[in-house]
Scaffold this motif. Structure first.
Motif, PDB file in Angstrom:
ATOM      1  N   CYS A  91       0.836  -1.208   0.000  1.00  0.00           N
ATOM      2  CA  CYS A  91       0.000   0.000   0.000  1.00  0.00           C
ATOM      3  C   CYS A  91       0.869   1.256   0.000  1.00  0.00           C
ATOM      4  CB  CYS A  91      -0.920  -0.020   1.219  1.00  0.00           C
ATOM      5  SG  CYS A  91      -1.998   1.428   1.367  1.00  0.00           S
ATOM      6  N   ARG A  95       1.179   4.018  -2.954  1.00  0.00           N
ATOM      7  CA  ARG A  95       0.874   5.435  -2.715  1.00  0.00           C
ATOM      8  C   ARG A  95       2.037   6.325  -3.143  1.00  0.00           C
ATOM      9  NH1 ARG A  95      -4.441   6.826  -1.256  1.00  0.00           N
ATOM     10  NH2 ARG A  95      -5.293   5.015  -0.229  1.00  0.00           N
ATOM     11  N   TYR A 103       2.656  11.150   1.643  1.00  0.00           N
ATOM     12  CA  TYR A 103       2.109  12.067   2.637  1.00  0.00           C
ATOM     13  C   TYR A 103       1.656  11.315   3.880  1.00  0.00           C
ATOM     14  CZ  TYR A 103       2.188  15.516  -1.069  1.00  0.00           C
ATOM     15  OH  TYR A 103       2.595  16.363  -2.069  1.00  0.00           O
ATOM     16  N   ASP A 105      -1.018  11.402   5.664  1.00  0.00           N
ATOM     17  CA  ASP A 105      -2.369  10.836   5.692  1.00  0.00           C
ATOM     18  C   ASP A 105      -2.446   9.544   4.886  1.00  0.00           C
ATOM     19  OD1 ASP A 105      -2.000  12.399   3.368  1.00  0.00           O
ATOM     20  OD2 ASP A 105      -4.156  12.620   3.087  1.00  0.00           O
ATOM     21  N   GLU A 106      -1.630   9.425   3.835  1.00  0.00           N
ATOM     22  CA  GLU A 106      -1.587   8.185   3.065  1.00  0.00           C
ATOM     23  C   GLU A 106      -0.965   7.061   3.893  1.00  0.00           C
ATOM     24  OE1 GLU A 106       0.612   9.729  -0.240  1.00  0.00           O
ATOM     25  OE2 GLU A 106      -1.210   9.897  -1.446  1.00  0.00           O
ATOM     26  N   LYS A 109      -3.588   5.926   6.316  1.00  0.00           N
ATOM     27  CA  LYS A 109      -4.616   5.114   5.659  1.00  0.00           C
ATOM     28  C   LYS A 109      -4.112   3.700   5.434  1.00  0.00           C
ATOM     29  CE  LYS A 109      -6.853   8.915   3.238  1.00  0.00           C
ATOM     30  NZ  LYS A 109      -6.999   9.593   1.962  1.00  0.00           N
ATOM     31  N   CYS A 110      -2.877   3.566   4.987  1.00  0.00           N
ATOM     32  CA  CYS A 110      -2.309   2.231   4.759  1.00  0.00           C
ATOM     33  C   CYS A 110      -2.213   1.441   6.063  1.00  0.00           C
ATOM     34  CB  CYS A 110      -0.935   2.324   4.110  1.00  0.00           C
ATOM     35  SG  CYS A 110      -0.969   2.880   2.393  1.00  0.00           S
TER      36      CYS A 110
END
Length: 115
Positions: A91, A95, A103, A105-106, A109-110
């Motif tokens: 992931c 990204r 970033y 936030d990525e 999320k992962c």
């Protein structure tokens, strides 16, 4: 007529108790799980990210708004790669490939998606 008033009062009592229980669960769960409750001083820095030893800690610092930055993929994977499962690694690499930048936030999320 007395029956209607009695039924209405019982319904209102049940609704009030239900609302109190829902509020208590919401308050308790935020303290029990801890995510999103300690938002720090709202001045996230790259230095704040260096406090993390694992991907989980990194995601927690981002969530608490103590960490901000766009780490390079290679450096990030060297520091946290050993703490990730295969899906998290894929992931994060995906990204980074999308925009050549990674970033916070990525990353979060992962972590959350594949934890």
């Amino acid at each position: 007529m007395m029956e209607f008033e009695e039924i209405a009062m019982r319904i209102l009592l049940v609704l009030a108790i239900t609302m109190i229980v829902i509020v208590m669960i919401a308050i308790t769960s935020s303290f029990v799980f801890g995510w999103g409750t300690q938002h720090g001083d709202n001045k996230p820095t790259e230095k704040g990210c260096k406090q993390a030893d694992t991907l989980k800690e990194y995601a927690r610092l981002v969530d608490d708004m103590k960490c901000k930055g766009e780490p390079e993929l290679k450096e990030f994977m060297q520091q946290y790669g050993h703490t990730m499962n295969t899906d998290q690694k894929k992931c994060i690499e995906h990204r980074a490939d999308l925009g050549n930048e990674l970033y916070e936030d990525e990353i979060m999320k992962c972590y959350k998606k594949h934890d």
